[in-house]
Design a protein around this motif. Structure first.
Motif, short mmCIF file in Angstrom:
data_model
loop_
_atom_site.label_atom_id
_atom_site.label_comp_id
_atom_site.label_asym_id
_atom_site.label_seq_id
_atom_site.Cartn_x
_atom_site.Cartn_y
_atom_site.Cartn_z
N UNK A 1 5.58 -22.59 2.88
CA UNK A 1 5.29 -22.30 4.25
C UNK A 1 3.90 -22.49 4.30
N UNK A 2 3.00 -23.46 3.35
CA UNK A 2 1.47 -23.96 3.37
C UNK A 2 1.44 -25.28 2.71
N UNK A 3 2.64 -25.99 2.71
CA UNK A 3 2.95 -27.20 2.35
C UNK A 3 3.01 -28.04 3.02
N UNK A 4 1.91 -29.24 3.21
CA UNK A 4 2.24 -30.71 4.34
C UNK A 4 3.45 -31.40 3.52
N UNK B 1 -7.13 -29.18 -9.95
CA UNK B 1 -6.12 -30.69 -8.69
C UNK B 1 -7.14 -31.80 -8.83
N UNK C 1 -8.98 -33.53 -6.40
CA UNK C 1 -9.20 -34.55 -5.05
C UNK C 1 -10.20 -35.19 -5.07
N UNK C 2 -10.71 -36.43 -6.09
CA UNK C 2 -11.76 -36.84 -6.65
C UNK C 2 -11.13 -38.53 -5.30
N UNK D 1 -10.36 -41.29 -2.78
CA UNK D 1 -10.74 -40.97 -1.55
C UNK D 1 -9.58 -40.79 -0.19
N UNK E 1 -4.85 -37.21 -3.27
CA UNK E 1 -4.88 -36.28 -3.55
C UNK E 1 -3.50 -35.73 -4.57
N UNK F 1 -2.15 -32.45 -6.95
CA UNK F 1 -2.02 -30.98 -6.75
C UNK F 1 -0.88 -30.97 -7.96
N UNK G 1 2.04 -28.73 -8.27
CA UNK G 1 3.10 -28.82 -7.22
C UNK G 1 3.66 -30.23 -7.99
N UNK H 1 -4.03 -38.32 1.33
CA UNK H 1 -5.03 -37.35 2.07
C UNK H 1 -5.24 -37.72 3.76
N UNK H 2 -5.28 -36.77 4.12
CA UNK H 2 -5.28 -36.59 5.80
C UNK H 2 -4.14 -36.12 6.94
N UNK I 1 -7.13 -29.93 5.84
CA UNK I 1 -5.67 -30.32 6.86
C UNK I 1 -4.53 -29.42 6.32
N UNK J 1 -1.85 -22.67 6.71
CA UNK J 1 -1.74 -21.82 6.11
C UNK J 1 -2.25 -20.14 6.64
N UNK K 1 -0.31 -17.90 8.84
CA UNK K 1 0.69 -16.86 8.13
C UNK K 1 -0.12 -15.17 7.95
N UNK L 1 -15.17 -33.91 -1.12
CA UNK L 1 -13.57 -34.37 -1.30
C UNK L 1 -12.33 -33.35 -0.89
#
Lengths: 250, 496
Positions: free
Chosen positions: A98-101, A131, A133-134, A136, A139, A141, A144, A206-207, B61, B66, B69, B399
């Protein structure tokens, strides 16, 4: 001279060196898979392409075709095996669709739907891996990551050798080849195949999340059995749109 | 009566457990003295959900997807509030017209469907059948049998709002629209036409809904005193003081209707609002710093919004607003049931606004995402959710990961007000009379006026299992009043 085997009751010709997956794919027969991509050497990591070969279970992506083989790619038993394997992948990571892009564009989610998986019958391990995220633009994760190894092979083929699988057994994890172990200290780019080839939401540009509306995502259009293993193509964090055409294994 | 009494040793404790909050559990406890007078009344929120914690460490983002919910009834409000916060994060608060209008349209649809659900499905059965009527008929099914035309219009209003949400976000519940600085999709002209041609009927039904809510309130003089409380009111207002649901500055009116605070921008909310933690509830108690803990509690939601604004920019709703304001002031205490009247004024405003936006040529065809500018690592998104002002506040590191989050949802802002309304009902209906099924529902009616999520779970078609336990001072059960999942009331007595 071409040789012949039988897949799902059909006599099919093949060439020396072909795998069972190659033969099936050439004939438009879809065999579920997550860790295999025709551009890279097979590794048989996910086992989802398990087929029945003369009564034995074998990985289609790593088994060489041989004359006279009788191969079955689909059966109730094979579907149960594949569903169990898919459930194990869900239980081993944090796959909260549900929250995964990547939802709607994710091969793991699409495989679960195709296998009729509605829940995981295995205990959820709820890992808490680092995770990264270093970088630029990218990402990582790890919660996953399904350890398919596609990014490892793609990066090696690109000559960058950025990723590797470290650890053993349940401690296995996707590691980054840099002094700090961080993506920021590599020459990875958002456009690298290593970034783009991820079948799930582990390596993401990212983004770019949720730029593809519901209804226009890859697996809103059909099942993975029908559409094959596809992934969206993102360009850079600054691009306003994401394309969903592009890379397909089939 | 105070929220807590100094000496509880000689009092009898009554617990209503569970009352259920936002997809969670709550309970009410009362302390009765030997004369059956309530000495203490508290609404406890006893479940911890922890959204603020588990979005820490996630990329920003993901926030709109999230945090929505949190709720199955008003996810759009959380989606948009988080979206507004990340617009600020990426320096893109001025959205292209198509993006802003699509978001506003989505929000109007959300408020319309939520208000229709709350009034018709959850609350109107109390008002149409009576607070103490049989639970087996005091629900939407009973409403469909006894008042089929009313019930059907309520169902259709909600359906309209949900269908519009689905068209905009891809799903009726938990869809996707917001991206940093904009939206991921605009409506197509053919989609707009489908809804535009329904609007005359939707506005007519909304007008009838308002007439029903106003008529039911005015039909019984006792309604004016039911759960009557007085407090400042807080809401967003537009720059000119106009009614505003999507974006504006905070305004607070005092108990007598004078403006106490005005033009408070999103980023300054912490300078004016503080949250108190109490040991008996997981829900915090926000208050206005200027007035202090004791007098600074405030109300949010439909009644607060309608009272706070100078005017509404749609004609039918504005006319109705003036009538309600005249009803409320100069009295300094207002019945909680006025929330339903105000709610239906907003429903009508949303219907009129949807018609206006659907006619706007900028709704389709323009840019969807604004260029990103200077980054604001600490960002805020405040919106008026159906139940009241909703505050999202995040800190994001360089980050792109969320480091801190603070969410003040409307139910939290109304926490003290709900407690006060329960005490008001207790004073009116319980003191000297003891516990009965009627009491049980009167308390629920008061809470239900604030919060449809709570109402949804407690109402549950009249079948929510609920029990009132009366304990002796030593903690032994002396009397239990239970409503079973079949809607039956059972009473048991135990010798002390």
């Amino acid at each position: 001279m071409s040789q012949v085997l039988t897949i799902d009751g059909k006599d099919l010709a093949f060439d020396s060196g072909d795998t069972l997956f190659d033969v099936a794919q050439a004939q438009g027969i879809y065999i579920p898979h997550l860790c295999h991509h025709p551009d890279y050497p097979p590794q048989g990591n996910c086992k989802l392409c398990t087929v029945d070969v003369d009564g034995q279970s074998k990985c289609a992506c790593t088994t060489q075709a041989e004359t006279g083989m009788s191969v079955q790619t689909d059966s109730t038993t094979l579907t149960e095996y594949r569903r169990a394997l898919t459930e194990l992948l869900f239980s081993e990571g944090n796959h909260h669709c549900p929250g995964c892009e990547r939802s709607g564009n994710c091969q793991l989610q699409a495989t679960a739907y195709a296998q009729g998986m509605t829940y995981s019958s295995f205990k959820l391990l709820n890992p808490q891996r680092q995770i990264d995220a270093s970088h630029p633009s990218v990402l990582l994760d790890r919660d996953r990551c399904i350890l398919c190894g596609l990014c490892v092979r793609a990066s090696a083929q690109e000559g960058k050798h950025i990723f590797t699988i470290a650890g053993r057994g349940s401690d296995s994890t996707l590691a980054v080849n840099s002094d700090s172990g961080l993506l920021a200290d590599t020459n990875l780019s958002a456009e690298d195949r290593a970034t783009q080839v991820c079948p799930v939401g582990a390596l993401m540009v990212k983004q770019q999340g949720f730029r593809i509306p519901i209804g226009q995502r890859i697996y809103d259009q059909g099942t993975i059995d029908d559409l094959g293993n596809r992934r969206p193509q993102y360009h850079s964090p600054k691009s306003k749109t994401a394309r969903i055409a592009g890379d397909s294994d089939d | 009566m105070t929220e807590s009494t100094t000496d509880s040793r000689s009092l009898t404790r009554v617990a209503i457990d569970p009352l259920t909050r936002v997809e969670g559990h709550g309970k009410v406890t009362l302390l009765l003295d030997e004369n059956q007078v309530v000495q203490q009344a508290r609404l406890h929120i006893v479940e911890f959900r922890g959204f603020e914690r588990f979005i820490q460490g996630r990329p920003y983002w993901e926030l709109p997807m999230v945090v929505q919910r949190l709720c199955g009834i008003c996810p759009v409000s959380h989606h948009l509030a988080a979206g507004k916060a990340i617009d600020m994060l990426v320096g893109a608060e001025q959205l292209p017209p198509t993006a802003e209008k699509t978001r506003r349209l989505l929000h109007f649809a959300q408020v319309l469907q939520s208000h229709a659900l709350h009034f018709f499905h959850l609350s109107s059965p109390d008002l149409l059948f009576g607070f103490s009527s049989k639970a087996s008929e005091r629900n939407i099914v009973g409403l469909l049998e006894k008042h089929p035309e009313t019930a059907l219009k309520g169902v259709k209003l909600r359906k309209f709002g949900q269908q519009l949400i689905e068209t905009i976000t891809g799903k009726r519940v938990h869809g996707s629209l917001v991206v940093p600085g904009g939206i991921n999709k605009a409506l197509k002209p053919a989609e707009i036409n489908v809804y535009a041609k329904q609007m005359d009927e939707i506005i007519q039904w909304s007008t009838e809904a308002l007439e029903l809510a106003q008529g039911l309130y005015q039909a019984d003089r006792k309604h004016a005193d039911f759960g009557a409380i007085g407090s400042p009111t807080l809401s967003l207002c537009g720059n000119n003081g106009n009614f505003e649901l999507y974006h504006g500055d905070l305004r607070v009116k005092d108990i007598d209707g004078t403006i106490l605070l005005d033009h408070i921008s999103n980023r300054d909310y912490l300078a004016h609002i503080e949250e108190e933690v109490k040991s008996w509830s997981y829900m915090k108690f926000p208050f206005l710093k200027r007035l202090g803990k004791d007098r600074g509690w405030y109300r949010v939601g439909p009644l607060a919004r309608v009272l706070n604004c100078q005017q509404m920019d749609t004609p039918l709703a504005e006319r109705a607003r003036l009538e309600l304001v005249n009803q409320c002031y100069p009295d300094q205490h207002q019945s909680v049931l006025l929330y339903h009247w105000a709610r239906m004024i907003e429903l009508l405003h949303c219907a009129e606004s949807i018609q206006q936006v659907l006619k706007d040529s900028e709704l389709t065809g323009g840019e969807l995402v604004a260029p990103h500018g200077d980054r604001n690592p600490e960002c805020y998104g405040i919106i008026e959710a159906p139940r009241g002002t909703l505050i999202h506040h995040y800190k994001v590191n360089d980050q792109d990961l969320v480091e801190e989050a603070n969410l003040i949802v409307s139910t939290t802002s109304n926490n003290q007000a709900m407690n006060e309304a329960i005490r008001s009902v207790c004073r009116q209906y319980i003191d000297g009379h003891g516990v009965s099924e009627g009491l049980l529902n009167h308390i629920e009616v008061a809470v239900r006026a604030f919060d449809p999520c709570l109402s949804c779970a407690t109402h549950a078609l009249g079948k929510m299992p609920l029990s009132v336990e009366i304990l002796s001072v030593a903690g032994h059960e002396t009397q239990v009043l239970e409503r079973t999942s079949q809607g039956e009331i059972q009473q048991r007595f135990y010798p002390c």
